[in-house]
Design a protein around this motif. Structure first.
Motif: not given
Length: 416
Positions: A302-303, A312-322
């Motif tokens: 998943v993107g 240093k990682v500040l934040w990370k998340t999946v791109v899709p909002g669905v």
């Protein structure tokens, strides 16, 4: 009355620019050649190897046409689209005015270049446009509503290929064709200013100290005077600042780099973030976080996007909002950054569901909005931003959204 129909390519599904009287047609996207069968009499001759047949209703028929070959049995309804056509000599600066008429579909198919064309202080849009199989030109459009401002004369074939480069720099729109000829147009009017032979294909167009710089594929740098096109000497280590252009992977304010440059830029390794593989990174030219673009490496692909400060990682998340599993498995390779906001497009798994656009707060990773761009082609020509808007180009249309809310403001070009 004869109809101008718009069937689909049997190979890739793109619209084919079939005009009355044509016996064969070439797909403007994948290059596939198709014979045209208007059903006037049975066809007994063998089909040449590598070609398809596109069946089109004859001019007197009211029937829909069908596409034969790789997409046998698919029925598509053709028609005539209205469009705004500017006179061949330019826009308001030349005394011409837009004429409302009926004709074949007009497409916008270019990475959108953003600059103030009409001097009102608001950014406008410049890019290559076309009537498929007829003509292509560079056009300027009002950034407030998408209305045409000017258009150049019809471009020569060598200025329309993928090897041609375009940019807006120092009051000029520069087009370098596949033969290495640089043509300058006045930013305000679209009128030709000068031309200059470079002797080699362009790799990149950028801005030096009061000079237009063209980097060619032989690693040479050519300095051109913006007023006359005369050659200007360049220092060996002369700076070359990004400008609005068709240059892939760069824009004023940031560049997108591949994983091979991560170490040199002090970024984490491509697999250095837990749960994510990064293929590219968006690196702003100023202070603040940098953004790794890639995909999830555990479970279904998943993107994903992550913000980092050095390693240093500040934040990370999946791109899709669905639902992520309804999106394409390939990673993220395109993004734009403006005013602390990161904008990322992503494709749905089903081509009929098209492409979406997500916007994140660059500092926190909070998703600010996530909207449908279209439910059509998943071919992207590029993404650009201004202080207020996001410009996303497919290979037929340009979609303009509010950067703050994601609301669609207008489109340029004809959707297929």
């Amino acid at each position: 009355m004869a109809r101008i129909v718009d069937p689909r390519c049997p190979r890739c599904g793109a619209p084919l620019p079939v005009q009355p009287g044509m016996d064969a047609v070439t797909c403007q996207y994948c290059g596939a050649r198709s014979l045209i069968d208007r059903g006037r009499k049975p066809t007994t001759a063998p089909i040449p190897q590598g070609m398809h047949v596109v069946r089109v209703a004859p001019p007197s028929s009211n029937a829909a046409f069908t596409v034969a070959g790789a997409v046998a049995g698919m029925t598509v309804i053709g028609g005539i689209a209205g469009f705004l056509a500017l006179g061949p000599s330019g826009g308001a600066g030349a005394g011409a005015r837009p004429l409302l008429g009926v004709g074949p579909s007009a497409y916008f198919g270019d990475r959108p270049m953003i600059a103030d064309v009409n001097g009102d202080g608001a950014p406008d849009v410049i890019g290559k446009s076309s009537i498929p199989a007829r003509e292509e030109w560079i056009g300027a459009y009002d950034g407030r509503d998408g209305k045409p401002l000017w258009k150049t004369a019809v471009l020569a074939k060598d200025a329309t290929t993928h090897e041609a480069k375009r940019a807006v720099v120092l009051g000029r729109v520069i087009s370098v064709d596949a033969l290495g000829k640089a043509q300058a147009y006045d930013l305000r009017t679209g009128k030709p200013s000068w031309s200059a032979p470079l002797g080699e294909k362009a790799r990149r167009i950028c801005q030096g100290d009061g000079v237009i710089v063209v980097e060619t594929v032989d690693d040479a740098k050519h300095g051109l005077d913006p007023a006359s096109g005369a050659r200007r000497a360049l220092a060996k280590d002369a700076a070359c600042t990004p400008v609005p252009s068709s240059n892939e992977g760069e824009a004023p304010g940031y560049q997108i780099v591949s994983w091979s440059r991560f170490e040199a830029l002090g970024l984490p390794r491509a697999s250095g973030i837990e749960g994510m593989s990064a293929d590219r990174a968006l690196v702003p030219s100023g202070p603040g976080p940098r953004f790794l673009l890639g995909r999830r490496n555990k479970g279904s692909s998943v993107g994903m996007v992550a913000a980092v400060e050095k390693t240093k990682v500040l934040w990370k998340t999946v791109v899709p909002g669905v639902d992520p599993l309804t999106t394409r498995a390939s990673g993220v390779d395109e993004a734009a950054y403006e005013g602390g906001l990161l904008v990322v497009p992503y494709d749905m798994k089903d081509h009929g569901e098209g492409t979406r656009l997500a916007c994140f707060d660059g500092a926190t990773g909070k998703r600010l909005w996530d909207v449908q761009i279209h439910k059509r082609s998943q071919v992207s020509y590029g993404l650009s931003t201004s202080a207020n808007d996001v410009f996303y180009a497919t290979w037929t249309s340009l979609y303009v959204f509010s950067l703050k809310t994601g609301e669609l403001r207008y489109t340029i070009g004809t959707e297929f």
